[in-house]
Structure formats: structure tokens, C-alpha cells
Design an enzyme around this catalytic site. Sequence first.
Site, short mmCIF file in Angstrom:
data_model
loop_
_atom_site.label_atom_id
_atom_site.label_comp_id
_atom_site.label_asym_id
_atom_site.label_seq_id
_atom_site.Cartn_x
_atom_site.Cartn_y
_atom_site.Cartn_z
N GLU A 242 0.80 -1.23 0.10
CA GLU A 242 -0.38 -0.24 -0.42
C GLU A 242 0.77 0.50 0.16
OE1 GLU A 242 -1.75 3.51 1.31
OE2 GLU A 242 -1.49 2.06 2.83
N CYS B 38 -1.90 8.15 4.44
CA CYS B 38 -2.63 8.10 3.74
C CYS B 38 -3.34 8.70 2.25
CB CYS B 38 -1.64 6.38 2.92
SG CYS B 38 -0.78 5.81 3.93
#
Length: 543
Positions: free
Chosen positions: A293, A327
Site C-alpha cells: 500500500e 495515506c
Amino acid sequence: MSNGNFKVPQAVNEPVLNYGPGSAERKALQAALAEARSKEKDVPMYIDGKEVRTDRKKRLSPPHDHQHTLGHYHEGDATHVKAAIEAALKAKDAWANLSWEHRASIFLKAADLLAGPYRPIINAATMLGQSKNAYQAEIDAACEMIDFLRFNVQYMQEIYQQQPLSSKGVWNRVEQRPLEGFVFALTPFNFTAIAGNLPSSAAMMGNTIVWKPSNTAIYAASVLMEVFMKAGLPAGVINLVYVSGPVAGDVIFRHPDFAGIHFTGSTDVFRNVWSEIGKNIANYKSYPRIVGETGGKDFIMAHPSADVDVLITALSRGAFEFQGQKCSAASRAYIPASLWQDVKKGLIRDLASFKMGPTEDFGNFINAVIDEKAFDKITNYIANAEKSADVEIVAGGKSDKSKGYFIEPTVLLAKKPDYITLCEEIFGPVLTIYVYEDADFDKTLDIVDKTGIYALTGSIIAQDRYVIDHAMKKLVNAAGNFYINDKCTGAVVGQQPFGGARGSGTNDKAGSMINLLRWVSPRTIKETFVPPTDYRYPFLDKE
């Protein structure tokens, strides 16, 4: 010998404590903060269940008070990476062959330790080491980490229960083997829960791990390792080393027993990792699992039908909680001209009410960015914006790193949709807004979809259901986690499996069964009870 069809306790999300004035949890956390600040912690590596120290000690300090020393960690080198790999491989057979319910018990115990005696300790470590306020630390280091452990145990049980059909005279079954080799967990600074989940999820499925945390998250990572060991994790299952990325990679990506990487971090680093694995692909016993990720340039898309108060709150929280170092943080927003003046007024009002300062003062909504490197990078974007004719600073923009790495939450108004802060990941408290003409909503959806390389999170703020449906379909590949009338952050384990595609990663969805399936290699077994004894089939017989 285990012979029961065991059912693990039903996983439910850990309740989030509020830390209100006078509450027991507030007092416990304040005591843990005071205790941590009162001493300098010696932080060893953990290899083969042993504490490992070196003569290279590196200082740990709070980002919001960089003159204070929290402790020192012992920096390792290539020899420690090799030792960690050897320990992982040595532990592998016993760990893989341990009955799954005993692996489950270890991680369920770790969850209960974090929910109980270690809750103030892990939250305090995250507040001090990563400059998260009490609430952000609670939802991350305590609740999300607990949720990862409990839900992953449940997913593990469900995976093992999945079995194929069997026809008459045949028994078909599937067993889920751990990967052949060791797994490398490379973890980020911004979420203690991610740092703990990346090694523990793969370990839960019978793998053994070499874990390298971000240097700026070692303080909290060491607490997690202490919890895992106290929960009964055997020696060598998870080996925690403090080395640079290149040092780790040079050893790990050349090792024939490298079986996979569980990664969260920047897109550039992940691409480099993938490239290095590709160069060495012929050296490995198996094709490594690559799970990552990575970055995001996450958006909030507003329609003229949007509720302005909902929109303002989504922007204020989504862009500036934990200083935008998520994120999933809202980094770009597209606002219709008809709403802009009201949105601008509300944003300026919210930002003016934010208090900024150290995490130990529970009244501070905004704290420091993680380190000087991040501070310099973020403030450089702001400095360039001050000089550019293509953008104006609507609010914020000031910074000071004399005591801590503090940057005011900053709102930029871009005059063109390809201005750099609308395209590049900044990873800080900077929100860039582009105002579009109401009639250009559909064209602006195209801009949202085609801007930048990322596809992690995004949201649509609108009251018109036809618009919501249309935006969802048009932005189908623009975000792996999509939100309707909410900020684009805050995925909850078991509720919103998290991950994105394009330049944002492999979309293997942490917090779901999907992720755990990446850490096993299934073997199909067919047993025939009365096997044939003649090769001839009936069709060969004469009339």
C-alpha cells in the site's frame, strides 16, 4: 493432539475511548506520558527472541519537542539482517506446524494486552514518538491494532474452513500452507497499527518474519514487540531489526528463501523494491508475494447540491487530522463556484480555531510533522506557492521548527487544475482547492480521474442521488476506498477493507480476508477411497 473444530471469539470493533476531562483513561494516559518522558528508554533489536544491542546508538525524540530525548535505539547492519533471516528460517517448521488455534491464542492475547494494561503505554509511545494527539493515537495504536489482531484471527479461521466439493468415492480437501521461506515486513511511521499488522498478519498464517520499521516509529514498534513476546510469540517468529532500507534490501532481496514482502510506504520505494525483486527473480525458490500500500493524492469532489457544513467538516478533518500524514488524507478538493465563498469562510473559521502544539496538551488538535526532512519538503511546497502566480494561499502557510516541526494547516487555491500541489503527494497539512464552474461538473470528474498516478481514497459530497451514482461510476478506478458524504479517511477494520490501485499499491485490502490469503499457498488434496485397478474405460468395450 488437536481434534476439535474450533471457533474463535466473534470479532467486534474495539470501542474508542474519548479521553474527556476527568475520565479514567485520560488519567492513565497522562501518567503513561509522564512516565515515558521521565526516562530515557534503551531500545534493542529483537532477533531469535533475544535482545540485541550494538555500539551504534541513535537518539529518539518527539517531533514536537526535538530537544527532548526519549531514548536511544541500537542501529544494526547487514550482519543483523542475516541473523534475523537465519532465525526466521530456523523457527519456521515449528511455527508452521503449530496447531492454528495456538497461533490464534497468541494474537488474541496480544489484543487483550493492548486493550488492557498496554493501552496507555502504546498510545503514549505513539503520541510521543509520532506526534499524534490522544484521539488519533487511540483510534490507531490501540483500537485499529486490536481490531487487526482480532479480525485477522477470525479471517484465519474462515480461510481454513473453506473447502471444495467432493464427489462420490472421493474426498477433496484444501490446506493452506505458509509461504516457503521468510516474509519481509517493511513498515511506515504514520500508523502504529499498520506497523504491527504487516508482520503479525503474515505470521498469523504460519510465516516467520523479518520486520524493519521506519526509524521514526521505532519507539512504538518496540512496545508492540514487547506485547507480542509477552503474549507468548515464540523466538524467531518475528525478528525486529533497525537498519536502513538499502542495507536490508541488499541482503533480503538476494536471498533464495525470500518469499514475500508486506509493505506500506512511498510509491517510489515500492517501485524500487519491485524492480529489485524482478532483477533477482531467478534466484528465489518461489515467486515472492509482493503486497504493498503506497502513496495517495486523495480527493474530495463536491457537487453544487452538497451540504456546505458537511463539506467543510470533511475538508477540515480529512485534510488536517494527524497533520495530513495519512495515506488517505484529503489533499485535493474540487469545489463548485456557487459554494466556494461559503466553503472558504467555513474553512478559515475552522483553521482559526485549531490549536497547535505538543501532544501532551490534550487541547491541541494539530501537532508536529514527523521530522526535519518532512518539514523541509512540505514547507518548500508552501514557499513555492507563495511565489507562484498560479496559486494563492487562502489560510495558514506559516511554520517553525525551532522547538518542534510545526506547520500551520494550509489551504491553497489553485487557478489551474494541473498545479503541482494538485498532482504530487505532499504528505503534510496542505490542502489544495480547485474551483470549477457548476456547469463543468462532468468535465471536472474527468480531471479528478486523470490527475496524478494515484488511486487510493476519494469522496463525493452531494445530495443528488443521480449525481452520486454518476460520480461513483465515472470514478470507478480513481479510488480503492470511496466515500459518500464523508471525509476520505478513517477506514475501520472489518468495515472498510483498505487499499488502492494504480500508483497506490496492489489493493490487497488490509483489514480483510483478502490480505491474509496472500500469505498462504494452498495445496489441494484428492483422496480416492476405492481406486480403479484397470486402465480400461467402458467406452472401449465392444457392442
